[in-house]
Design a protein around this motif. Structure first.
Motif, PDB file in Angstrom:
ATOM      1  N   LEU A  28      11.147   6.152   6.712  1.00 39.19           N
ATOM      2  CA  LEU A  28      11.630   5.633   5.435  1.00 39.19           C
ATOM      3  C   LEU A  28      13.146   5.532   5.406  1.00 39.19           C
ATOM      4  CD1 LEU A  28       9.208   7.375   2.923  1.00 39.19           C
ATOM      5  CD2 LEU A  28       9.091   5.070   3.884  1.00 39.19           C
ATOM      6  N   ALA A  29      13.834   6.418   6.119  1.00 40.23           N
ATOM      7  CA  ALA A  29      15.297   6.349   6.166  1.00 40.23           C
ATOM      8  C   ALA A  29      15.773   5.107   6.918  1.00 40.23           C
ATOM      9  CB  ALA A  29      15.859   7.606   6.829  1.00 40.23           C
ATOM     10  N   GLU A  79      -5.405 -10.690   3.009  1.00 40.46           N
ATOM     11  CA  GLU A  79      -6.518  -9.889   3.526  1.00 40.46           C
ATOM     12  C   GLU A  79      -7.078  -8.920   2.499  1.00 40.46           C
ATOM     13  OE1 GLU A  79      -7.913 -10.045   6.646  1.00 40.46           O
ATOM     14  OE2 GLU A  79      -6.670 -11.806   6.976  1.00 40.46           O
ATOM     15  N   GLY A  80      -6.282  -8.611   1.466  1.00 43.10           N
ATOM     16  CA  GLY A  80      -6.715  -7.641   0.472  1.00 43.10           C
ATOM     17  C   GLY A  80      -6.615  -6.210   0.978  1.00 43.10           C
ATOM     18  N   SER A  81      -5.726  -5.986   1.942  1.00 43.03           N
ATOM     19  CA  SER A  81      -5.573  -4.645   2.496  1.00 43.03           C
ATOM     20  C   SER A  81      -4.182  -4.110   2.192  1.00 43.03           C
ATOM     21  CB  SER A  81      -5.812  -4.668   4.006  1.00 43.03           C
ATOM     22  OG  SER A  81      -4.922  -5.568   4.626  1.00 43.03           O
ATOM     23  N   GLY A  82      -3.978  -2.843   2.483  1.00 45.53           N
ATOM     24  CA  GLY A  82      -2.687  -2.221   2.241  1.00 45.53           C
ATOM     25  C   GLY A  82      -2.735  -0.760   2.613  1.00 45.53           C
ATOM     26  N   GLY A  83      -1.622  -0.087   2.355  1.00 43.79           N
ATOM     27  CA  GLY A  83      -1.555   1.330   2.672  1.00 43.79           C
ATOM     28  C   GLY A  83      -0.118   1.776   2.809  1.00 43.79           C
ATOM     29  N   ASP A  84       0.060   2.894   3.522  1.00 40.50           N
ATOM     30  CA  ASP A  84       1.412   3.390   3.728  1.00 40.50           C
ATOM     31  C   ASP A  84       1.940   2.895   5.079  1.00 40.50           C
ATOM     32  OD1 ASP A  84       0.099   4.962   5.570  1.00 40.50           O
ATOM     33  OD2 ASP A  84       0.806   6.863   4.769  1.00 40.50           O
ATOM     34  N   VAL A  85       3.112   3.374   5.439  1.00 44.46           N
ATOM     35  CA  VAL A  85       3.764   2.885   6.649  1.00 44.46           C
ATOM     36  C   VAL A  85       2.960   3.255   7.900  1.00 44.46           C
ATOM     37  CG1 VAL A  85       5.300   4.882   6.916  1.00 44.46           C
ATOM     38  CG2 VAL A  85       6.022   2.659   7.763  1.00 44.46           C
ATOM     39  N   PHE A  86       2.245   4.381   7.887  1.00 45.98           N
ATOM     40  CA  PHE A  86       1.426   4.757   9.040  1.00 45.98           C
ATOM     41  C   PHE A  86       0.240   3.804   9.209  1.00 45.98           C
ATOM     42  CE2 PHE A  86       3.251   9.071   8.102  1.00 45.98           C
ATOM     43  CZ  PHE A  86       4.059   9.127   9.226  1.00 45.98           C
ATOM     44  N   HIS A  87      -0.359   3.380   8.100  1.00 47.31           N
ATOM     45  CA  HIS A  87      -1.452   2.404   8.170  1.00 47.31           C
ATOM     46  C   HIS A  87      -0.950   1.070   8.707  1.00 47.31           C
ATOM     47  CE1 HIS A  87      -3.400   5.272   5.408  1.00 47.31           C
ATOM     48  NE2 HIS A  87      -4.502   4.842   5.984  1.00 47.31           N
ATOM     49  N   LEU A  88       0.265   0.690   8.340  1.00 46.92           N
ATOM     50  CA  LEU A  88       0.842  -0.566   8.831  1.00 46.92           C
ATOM     51  C   LEU A  88       1.076  -0.500  10.339  1.00 46.92           C
ATOM     52  CD1 LEU A  88       1.999  -3.366   8.176  1.00 46.92           C
ATOM     53  CD2 LEU A  88       4.192  -2.261   7.740  1.00 46.92           C
ATOM     54  N   ILE A  89       1.620   0.599  10.810  1.00 48.49           N
ATOM     55  CA  ILE A  89       1.863   0.763  12.249  1.00 48.49           C
ATOM     56  C   ILE A  89       0.535   0.774  13.005  1.00 48.49           C
ATOM     57  CG2 ILE A  89       2.706   2.388  14.003  1.00 48.49           C
ATOM     58  CD1 ILE A  89       4.908   3.157  11.921  1.00 48.49           C
ATOM     59  N   GLY A  90      -0.447   1.493  12.475  1.00 46.13           N
ATOM     60  CA  GLY A  90      -1.765   1.520  13.107  1.00 46.13           C
ATOM     61  C   GLY A  90      -2.405   0.146  13.153  1.00 46.13           C
ATOM     62  N   ALA A  91      -2.337  -0.589  12.058  1.00 45.71           N
ATOM     63  CA  ALA A  91      -2.916  -1.930  12.021  1.00 45.71           C
ATOM     64  C   ALA A  91      -2.195  -2.874  12.987  1.00 45.71           C
ATOM     65  CB  ALA A  91      -2.848  -2.488  10.599  1.00 45.71           C
TER      66      ALA A  91
END
Length: 174
Positions: A28-29, A79-91
């Motif tokens: 986040l920084a 896509e109708g998806s979302g999440g936090d930054v970890f979900h984005l990196i994983g996706a």
């Protein structure tokens, strides 16, 4: 013979929750540079980072909040998806966050390290505008007329280019 059962206890700072929070704070920084490292085609718009999808396609259906309490949260409207930054990196890397979170943490840690060395994006270069203004600056070769030649030269060039027409602001007298 080596006895692997006699390993010392893990250090107290090896808490997985503490590691996750440490990596999250680092992400986040440096969120903007991490996102530009992941998605070079992305754009920053009104406090959000926009990109086409989690794979990095150009577009604006996926938005990541850059500031405030919701920093790092993302939504893909297509896509109708979302999440936090970890979900984005994983996706982005095709790693299941719930099944292999340790791998996602390693990828995030690697991104934080690479984002530190990623060069900042440069603003687009603007064409130099000479004494003659934008109209002439667009079709004259660079360096043809320079403000270093003085106003007399620029005025002479205006007269030559415009067939002797005066550029004064007063109306012609008869």
């Amino acid at each position: 013979m080596i006895d692997f059962n006699a390993l010392p206890d893990p250090p107290a700072d090896a808490d997985p929750t503490a590691r996750r929070e440490e990596i999250r704070a680092a992400l986040l920084a440096r969120l903007e540079s991490v996102l530009f490292t992941l998605f070079p085609a992305g754009k920053k718009r009104r406090g959000k980072f926009v990109i086409g999808d989690v794979l990095g396609s150009p577009g604006d259906s996926l938005e990541v909040v850059l500031d405030g309490d919701k920093a790092g949260l993302w939504t893909d409207r297509a896509e109708g998806s979302g999440g936090d930054v970890f979900h984005l990196i994983g996706a982005h890397f095709g790693v299941d966050v719930h099944g292999d979170f340790a791998r996602v943490l390693d990828l995030a840690e690697d991104l934080v390290g690479r984002a530190l060395t990623a060069p900042p994006r440069k603003a687009a270069k603007k064409a130099p505008v000479d004494d003659l203004g934008r109209l002439f600056a667009t079709w004259l070769p660079p360096g043809t007329i320079s403000s270093s030649r003085g106003p007399e030269t620029s005025a002479a060039m205006r007269r030559a280019l415009c067939g002797g027409v005066s550029w004064s602001s007063s109306p012609p007298t008869t």
